[in-house]
Design a protein around this motif. Structure first.
Motif, PDB file in Angstrom:
ATOM      1  N   LYS A   1      25.813  68.084  54.621  1.00 55.51           N
ATOM      2  CA  LYS A   1      24.404  67.645  55.311  1.00 55.51           C
ATOM      3  C   LYS A   1      24.523  66.108  55.802  1.00 55.51           C
ATOM      4  CE  LYS A   1      21.125  70.852  53.693  1.00 55.51           C
ATOM      5  NZ  LYS A   1      19.847  71.051  52.664  1.00 55.51           N
ATOM      6  N   LEU A   2      25.081  65.342  54.790  1.00 53.42           N
ATOM      7  CA  LEU A   2      25.173  64.074  55.241  1.00 53.42           C
ATOM      8  C   LEU A   2      26.128  63.626  56.150  1.00 53.42           C
ATOM      9  CD1 LEU A   2      25.246  62.708  51.210  1.00 53.42           C
ATOM     10  CD2 LEU A   2      23.145  62.229  53.081  1.00 53.42           C
ATOM     11  N   ILE A   3      27.121  64.320  56.056  1.00 52.26           N
ATOM     12  CA  ILE A   3      28.150  64.035  57.247  1.00 52.26           C
ATOM     13  C   ILE A   3      27.465  64.383  58.624  1.00 52.26           C
ATOM     14  CG2 ILE A   3      30.219  64.994  58.304  1.00 52.26           C
ATOM     15  CD1 ILE A   3      31.407  65.302  55.420  1.00 52.26           C
ATOM     16  N   SER A   4      26.878  65.632  58.670  1.00 50.56           N
ATOM     17  CA  SER A   4      25.967  66.085  59.909  1.00 50.56           C
ATOM     18  C   SER A   4      25.303  65.063  60.481  1.00 50.56           C
ATOM     19  CB  SER A   4      25.481  67.682  59.640  1.00 50.56           C
ATOM     20  OG  SER A   4      24.591  67.387  59.073  1.00 50.56           O
ATOM     21  N   ALA A   5      24.579  64.228  59.561  1.00 59.74           N
ATOM     22  CA  ALA A   5      23.606  63.210  59.641  1.00 59.74           C
ATOM     23  C   ALA A   5      24.452  62.158  60.181  1.00 59.74           C
ATOM     24  CB  ALA A   5      22.594  62.970  58.708  1.00 59.74           C
ATOM     25  N   GLY A   6      25.460  61.955  60.208  1.00 59.24           N
ATOM     26  CA  GLY A   6      26.364  60.754  60.710  1.00 59.24           C
ATOM     27  C   GLY A   6      26.617  59.659  59.689  1.00 59.24           C
ATOM     28  N   CYS A   7      26.421  60.071  58.360  1.00 56.25           N
ATOM     29  CA  CYS A   7      26.802  59.238  57.179  1.00 56.25           C
ATOM     30  C   CYS A   7      28.399  59.410  56.694  1.00 56.25           C
ATOM     31  CB  CYS A   7      26.152  59.586  56.108  1.00 56.25           C
ATOM     32  SG  CYS A   7      24.199  59.545  56.212  1.00 56.25           S
ATOM     33  N   LYS A   8      28.792  58.162  56.158  1.00 55.99           N
ATOM     34  CA  LYS A   8      30.045  58.145  55.545  1.00 55.99           C
ATOM     35  C   LYS A   8      29.863  58.352  53.989  1.00 55.99           C
ATOM     36  CE  LYS A   8      34.377  55.493  55.073  1.00 55.99           C
ATOM     37  NZ  LYS A   8      35.142  56.637  55.471  1.00 55.99           N
ATOM     38  N   VAL A   9      30.651  59.268  53.392  1.00 58.59           N
ATOM     39  CA  VAL A   9      30.389  59.499  51.830  1.00 58.59           C
ATOM     40  C   VAL A   9      31.671  59.182  51.352  1.00 58.59           C
ATOM     41  CG1 VAL A   9      29.836  61.234  50.258  1.00 58.59           C
ATOM     42  CG2 VAL A   9      29.004  61.606  52.528  1.00 58.59           C
ATOM     43  N   LYS A  10      31.281  58.349  50.336  1.00 60.23           N
ATOM     44  CA  LYS A  10      32.503  57.845  49.408  1.00 60.23           C
ATOM     45  C   LYS A  10      32.035  58.598  47.908  1.00 60.23           C
ATOM     46  CE  LYS A  10      33.059  53.032  51.546  1.00 60.23           C
ATOM     47  NZ  LYS A  10      33.037  51.798  51.183  1.00 60.23           N
ATOM     48  N   ILE A  11      33.102  59.126  47.558  1.00 55.63           N
ATOM     49  CA  ILE A  11      33.249  59.836  46.447  1.00 55.63           C
ATOM     50  C   ILE A  11      33.753  59.092  45.414  1.00 55.63           C
ATOM     51  CG2 ILE A  11      33.575  62.110  45.293  1.00 55.63           C
ATOM     52  CD1 ILE A  11      32.950  63.615  47.652  1.00 55.63           C
ATOM     53  N   TRP A  12      33.242  58.789  44.288  1.00 56.25           N
ATOM     54  CA  TRP A  12      33.851  57.767  43.275  1.00 56.25           C
ATOM     55  C   TRP A  12      34.496  58.682  42.066  1.00 56.25           C
ATOM     56  CZ3 TRP A  12      35.625  53.127  43.400  1.00 56.25           C
ATOM     57  CH2 TRP A  12      35.643  52.078  42.292  1.00 56.25           C
ATOM     58  N   ILE A  13      35.832  58.865  42.114  1.00 57.60           N
ATOM     59  CA  ILE A  13      36.224  59.443  40.933  1.00 57.60           C
ATOM     60  C   ILE A  13      36.422  58.533  39.754  1.00 57.60           C
ATOM     61  CG2 ILE A  13      38.256  61.004  40.384  1.00 57.60           C
ATOM     62  CD1 ILE A  13      39.188  61.074  43.306  1.00 57.60           C
ATOM     63  N   ALA A  14      35.638  58.633  38.829  1.00 53.55           N
ATOM     64  CA  ALA A  14      35.282  57.855  37.700  1.00 53.55           C
ATOM     65  C   ALA A  14      36.107  58.275  36.658  1.00 53.55           C
ATOM     66  CB  ALA A  14      33.706  57.800  37.390  1.00 53.55           C
ATOM     67  N   ASP A  15      37.511  57.902  36.793  1.00 51.65           N
ATOM     68  CA  ASP A  15      38.480  58.220  35.755  1.00 51.65           C
ATOM     69  C   ASP A  15      38.409  57.180  34.610  1.00 51.65           C
ATOM     70  OD1 ASP A  15      39.576  56.103  37.494  1.00 51.65           O
ATOM     71  OD2 ASP A  15      41.257  56.753  37.544  1.00 51.65           O
ATOM     72  N   TRP A  16      38.157  55.956  34.709  1.00 49.40           N
ATOM     73  CA  TRP A  16      37.788  54.882  33.792  1.00 49.40           C
ATOM     74  C   TRP A  16      36.536  55.007  33.182  1.00 49.40           C
ATOM     75  CZ3 TRP A  16      39.467  49.252  35.365  1.00 49.40           C
ATOM     76  CH2 TRP A  16      40.709  49.032  35.194  1.00 49.40           C
ATOM     77  N   PHE A  17      35.809  55.746  33.786  1.00 57.74           N
ATOM     78  CA  PHE A  17      34.279  56.005  33.021  1.00 57.74           C
ATOM     79  C   PHE A  17      34.437  57.332  32.165  1.00 57.74           C
ATOM     80  CE2 PHE A  17      33.524  53.433  36.895  1.00 57.74           C
ATOM     81  CZ  PHE A  17      32.352  52.699  36.677  1.00 57.74           C
ATOM     82  N   ALA A  18      35.264  58.408  32.617  1.00 54.40           N
ATOM     83  CA  ALA A  18      35.519  59.118  31.666  1.00 54.40           C
ATOM     84  C   ALA A  18      36.174  58.746  30.359  1.00 54.40           C
ATOM     85  CB  ALA A  18      36.343  60.358  32.298  1.00 54.40           C
ATOM     86  N   PHE A  19      37.359  57.741  30.659  1.00 54.31           N
ATOM     87  CA  PHE A  19      37.822  57.373  29.556  1.00 54.31           C
ATOM     88  C   PHE A  19      36.877  56.618  28.775  1.00 54.31           C
ATOM     89  CE2 PHE A  19      39.964  53.424  27.640  1.00 54.31           C
ATOM     90  CZ  PHE A  19      41.252  54.166  27.010  1.00 54.31           C
ATOM     91  N   LEU A  20      35.839  55.693  29.033  1.00 52.59           N
ATOM     92  CA  LEU A  20      35.188  55.013  28.284  1.00 52.59           C
ATOM     93  C   LEU A  20      34.179  55.937  27.761  1.00 52.59           C
ATOM     94  CD1 LEU A  20      33.802  52.164  30.874  1.00 52.59           C
ATOM     95  CD2 LEU A  20      35.204  51.778  28.535  1.00 52.59           C
ATOM     96  N   ASN A  21      33.741  56.876  28.386  1.00 56.30           N
ATOM     97  CA  ASN A  21      32.885  57.985  27.454  1.00 56.30           C
ATOM     98  C   ASN A  21      33.623  59.062  26.986  1.00 56.30           C
ATOM     99  OD1 ASN A  21      30.218  58.830  27.353  1.00 56.30           O
ATOM    100  ND2 ASN A  21      29.936  59.989  29.338  1.00 56.30           N
ATOM    101  N   ASN A  22      34.792  58.803  26.566  1.00 52.68           N
ATOM    102  CA  ASN A  22      35.726  59.621  25.753  1.00 52.68           C
ATOM    103  C   ASN A  22      35.900  61.079  26.195  1.00 52.68           C
ATOM    104  OD1 ASN A  22      37.146  59.574  23.324  1.00 52.68           O
ATOM    105  ND2 ASN A  22      35.754  60.614  22.099  1.00 52.68           N
ATOM    106  N   LYS A  23      35.963  61.399  27.378  1.00 49.05           N
ATOM    107  CA  LYS A  23      36.403  62.642  28.080  1.00 49.05           C
ATOM    108  C   LYS A  23      37.541  63.000  27.790  1.00 49.05           C
ATOM    109  CE  LYS A  23      31.962  63.237  28.833  1.00 49.05           C
ATOM    110  NZ  LYS A  23      31.133  63.508  29.917  1.00 49.05           N
ATOM    111  N   MET A  24      37.984  64.364  27.792  1.00 48.24           N
ATOM    112  CA  MET A  24      39.611  64.685  27.740  1.00 48.24           C
ATOM    113  C   MET A  24      40.174  63.707  26.841  1.00 48.24           C
ATOM    114  SD  MET A  24      39.246  66.969  29.985  1.00 48.24           S
ATOM    115  CE  MET A  24      40.866  67.463  29.947  1.00 48.24           C
ATOM    116  N   ASP A  25      39.601  63.600  25.509  1.00 50.40           N
ATOM    117  CA  ASP A  25      40.235  62.814  24.306  1.00 50.40           C
ATOM    118  C   ASP A  25      40.749  61.455  24.894  1.00 50.40           C
ATOM    119  OD1 ASP A  25      39.960  65.050  22.667  1.00 50.40           O
ATOM    120  OD2 ASP A  25      41.711  65.835  23.501  1.00 50.40           O
ATOM    121  N   ALA A  26      40.058  60.726  25.787  1.00 53.86           N
ATOM    122  CA  ALA A  26      40.417  59.665  26.339  1.00 53.86           C
ATOM    123  C   ALA A  26      41.808  59.367  26.862  1.00 53.86           C
ATOM    124  CB  ALA A  26      39.921  58.696  25.546  1.00 53.86           C
ATOM    125  N   ASP A  27      42.278  60.613  27.503  1.00 56.86           N
ATOM    126  CA  ASP A  27      43.754  60.691  27.867  1.00 56.86           C
ATOM    127  C   ASP A  27      43.447  60.443  29.259  1.00 56.86           C
ATOM    128  OD1 ASP A  27      46.230  61.455  29.040  1.00 56.86           O
ATOM    129  OD2 ASP A  27      46.580  62.531  27.077  1.00 56.86           O
TER     130      ASP A  27
END
Length: 358
Positions: A60-86
């Motif tokens: 929908k955002l694209i159809s309205a002319g927006c550019k979408v930046k999807i932030w793959i928050a790998d460091w944030f998952a690390f901080l939040n101890n996801k996937m055993d912080a691996d």
């Protein structure tokens, strides 16, 4: 060329809440390609809200002319101890989730969607990123930052590590680092997005990021306001097989004539109608015959009157969801790279009880 009002109507339809609507209209009047920011922690399996709803919203955002930046928050998952912080596991999961969005129909080929890895972007522009983080940290009291911590999915603040308290300062900084005009995240991220607007007041910045918070789909069981990955029966996952979907929807909370907090109706409203623009109920003639609903309000009216029963609704919902998910299943069976990622991820993220039910 759409008018600003037409673009506003499309973008606004994504959010359960918008802060502020007049700012959004002004932005769309002024900018032909505003930047929308969304982000996710690679932390395991992807449920249908993260997979299909995000695909619907991004398109929908694209159809309205927006550019979408999807932030793959790998460091944030690390901080939040996801996937055993691996970090290696976290990044593998991130690549797996991107494959799901590709297969689900997210329009990523036209250059209006950009996947950005937090670790790479921050390392390449440290001189820009960390001064923002530190400035946000020094301008806010600890109590204000802790108020944002449930955005990490944890409510017991006394158990937080220092890394988890630092997390909201970084998440807030992301918005400015990515030069986002619109924060398009779930209602559960609202507090940290408001922190970003408050920060603008403190630094006397006029153009604040607009908050467009989408609806949070509930779990399938009674009283569960949010899906939980820890309970496989509570949500539909993007890699679920046809039989899994049917079983979960058949067992879902779906009281007759009750619309409020009915998860099956929520799935239809936020996934099926936006995807197909209709909802088809198939019944024998003696039970009312087939009927195709072209609006959610029309379906609700019949459900409240008992014209449509749970025994009609649930099989129709399962069929619609399986149609949406089938291309994802096909992609992970036929694409060798996707298949290899899936084999690695399932070892880390699928519980033994999940396999016992398959």
């Amino acid at each position: 060329m759409m008018s600003a009002e037409e673009r506003f109507s499309i973008v606004r339809s994504i959010g359960e809440e918008c802060i502020q609507e007049h700012e959004l209209l002004k932005l769309l009047t002024k900018e032909r390609q505003p930047i929308c920011y969304d982000g996710f922690e690679p932390s395991g399996r992807m449920h249908i809200a993260q997979g299909v709803m995000k695909t619907i919203n991004v398109n929908k955002l694209i159809s309205a002319g927006c550019k979408v930046k999807i932030w793959i928050a790998d460091w944030f998952a690390f901080l939040n101890n996801k996937m055993d912080a691996d970090l290696e596991k976290i990044q593998t999961v991130g690549r797996y989730l991107i494959e799901i969005w590709k297969a689900s129909g997210m329009n990523i080929e036209g250059g209006q969607v950009e996947f950005l890895w937090a670790s790479e972007e921050i390392n390449s522009r440290t001189h820009e990123y960390w001064p923002i983080v530190m400035d946000i940290a020094r301008r806010n009291k600890l109590r204000r930052i802790i108020r944002c911590c449930p955005a990490m999915g944890r409510d017991e603040t006394h158990k937080f590590t220092a890394a988890q308290i630092f997390y909201p300062c970084m998440q807030c900084a992301d918005i400015f680092f990515l030069k986002a005009d619109i924060c398009q995240l779930g209602m559960d991220q609202r507090k940290v997005n408001v922190l970003a607007r408050e920060y603008c007041d403190k630094i006397k910045r006029k153009n604040k990021p607009i908050i467009l918070s989408h609806h949070m789909l509930p779990g399938l069981k009674k009283g569960q306001e949010k899906m939980s990955k820890s309970d496989p029966s509570n949500a539909i996952f993007m890699e679920d097989e046809e039989a899994d979907v049917i079983q979960k929807i058949d067992n879902a909370y779906c009281p007759p004539k009750v619309v409020d907090k009915n998860p099956c109706l929520e799935y239809i409203n936020y996934i099926v109608f936006p995807w197909f623009n209709e909802f088809k109920v198939e019944r024998n003639a003696e039970n009312g015959g087939e009927k195709t609903f072209t609006s959610f309000d029309e379906l609700v009216a019949d459900y409240e009157k008992g014209v449509v029963q749970p025994a009609d609704l649930q099989p129709a919902l399962s069929k619609a969801l399986n149609r949406i998910l089938q291309p994802v299943r096909d992609h992970f069976k036929n694409d060798e790279n996707a298949k290899a990622l899936f084999e690695r991820v399932k070892v880390w993220t699928f519980s033994s009880s999940f396999y016992q039910t398959r």
